[in-house]
Design a protein around this motif. Structure first.
Motif, PDB file in Angstrom:
ATOM      1  N   ILE A  41       0.840  -1.200   0.000  1.00 47.75           N
ATOM      2  CA  ILE A  41       0.000   0.000   0.000  1.00 47.75           C
ATOM      3  C   ILE A  41       0.878   1.255   0.000  1.00 47.75           C
ATOM      4  O   ILE A  41       0.633   2.192  -0.768  1.00 47.75           O
ATOM      5  N   THR A  44       2.539   1.641  -3.388  1.00 44.59           N
ATOM      6  CA  THR A  44       1.539   2.011  -4.389  1.00 44.59           C
ATOM      7  C   THR A  44       1.240   3.503  -4.282  1.00 44.59           C
ATOM      8  O   THR A  44       1.121   4.193  -5.301  1.00 44.59           O
ATOM      9  N   GLY A  45       1.140   4.010  -3.076  1.00 42.25           N
ATOM     10  CA  GLY A  45       0.931   5.444  -2.878  1.00 42.25           C
ATOM     11  C   GLY A  45       2.060   6.267  -3.452  1.00 42.25           C
ATOM     12  O   GLY A  45       1.840   7.329  -4.047  1.00 42.25           O
ATOM     13  N   VAL A  58      -4.363   5.331  -0.449  1.00 52.99           N
ATOM     14  CA  VAL A  58      -3.061   4.745  -0.773  1.00 52.99           C
ATOM     15  C   VAL A  58      -1.933   5.758  -0.707  1.00 52.99           C
ATOM     16  O   VAL A  58      -0.768   5.367  -0.654  1.00 52.99           O
ATOM     17  N   CYS A 122      -3.917   3.833 -11.485  1.00 47.35           N
ATOM     18  CA  CYS A 122      -3.935   4.318 -10.106  1.00 47.35           C
ATOM     19  C   CYS A 122      -5.340   4.697  -9.627  1.00 47.35           C
ATOM     20  O   CYS A 122      -5.695   4.437  -8.480  1.00 47.35           O
ATOM     21  N   ASP A 126      -7.127   3.064  -6.456  1.00 49.29           N
ATOM     22  CA  ASP A 126      -7.623   3.906  -5.372  1.00 49.29           C
ATOM     23  C   ASP A 126      -9.086   3.592  -5.060  1.00 49.29           C
ATOM     24  O   ASP A 126      -9.469   3.483  -3.892  1.00 49.29           O
ATOM     25  N   VAL A 129      -9.230   0.155  -3.255  1.00 49.93           N
ATOM     26  CA  VAL A 129      -8.769   0.258  -1.865  1.00 49.93           C
ATOM     27  C   VAL A 129      -9.816   0.981  -1.020  1.00 49.93           C
ATOM     28  O   VAL A 129     -10.107   0.561   0.103  1.00 49.93           O
ATOM     29  N   GLU A 133     -11.701  -0.631   2.193  1.00 50.79           N
ATOM     30  CA  GLU A 133     -11.226  -0.031   3.439  1.00 50.79           C
ATOM     31  C   GLU A 133     -12.071  -0.382   4.667  1.00 50.79           C
ATOM     32  O   GLU A 133     -11.514  -0.641   5.729  1.00 50.79           O
TER      33      GLU A 133
END
Length: 178
Positions: A41, A44-45, A58, A122, A126, A129, A133
């Motif tokens: 994570i 990836t951010g 992220v 991305c 996002d 995720v 969450e």
């Protein structure tokens, strides 16, 4: 996250023939996923920083979101370490007993996974995720492993899918075994 099985492959020190006989349970595969997820994570951010807003999950380098994954990774490490020992047929016991094993394994797998992220994906990552969450990390790991297992089955049926060969033990259909 499609190469979480590479965690297993990179950690194996056994011969290919030995590795083919060894397998991990779904719960052990989920432990591997949990151990790698916090760093996946974070990385990836970093990769998606130019494409996502700063408030994206992220992109946050700390806070409660990543704290729950860090805690889950710590809790999952003993199970993941034991499974790696099982897969390595005892050849990696000394390494796995050391404090260096976990950071080494994570440092081997994360670049291989995150390095395959196309920045144009991305936004999708996002959204995914963000949708996952609310779930506990263990459930997210279950989604990852179940997805990889499904994709592996589809590949075996002739689909052209790039998915790692997770050495999952056969479990009774519909068992939902953990």
């Amino acid at each position: 996250m499609r190469h979480i099985g590479a965690l297993v492959a990179l950690a194996l020190l056994a011969s290919p023939a030995q590795a083919q006989r060894a397998c991990v349970t779904t719960a052990e595969a989920e432990a591997f996923a949990l151990v790698a997820m916090p760093q996946i994570i974070r990385e990836t951010g970093r990769v998606c920083a130019s494409r996502l807003p700063a408030q994206s999950l992220v992109r946050r380098s700390g806070g409660p979101f990543l704290a729950k994954y860090d805690g889950a990774a710590n809790d999952a490490w003993p199970r993941a370490r034991a499974a790696l020992g099982k897969l390595s047929i005892g050849l990696a016991d000394a390494l796995l007993a050391s404090d260096f094993a976990r950071p080494l394994i994570v440092s081997l797998i994360v670049p291989r996974l995150v390095g395959r992220i196309a920045v144009e994906d991305c936004g999708t990552i996002d959204r995914l995720v963000t949708q996952l969450e609310p779930l506990p990390p263990r459930n997210v790991a279950g989604v990852v492993v179940t997805s990889l297992s499904y994709l592996k089955t589809q590949r075996a049926r002739g689909q052209r899918i790039d998915v790692p060969d997770l050495p999952l033990c056969a479990e009774p259909a519909g068992s939902g075994a953990r």
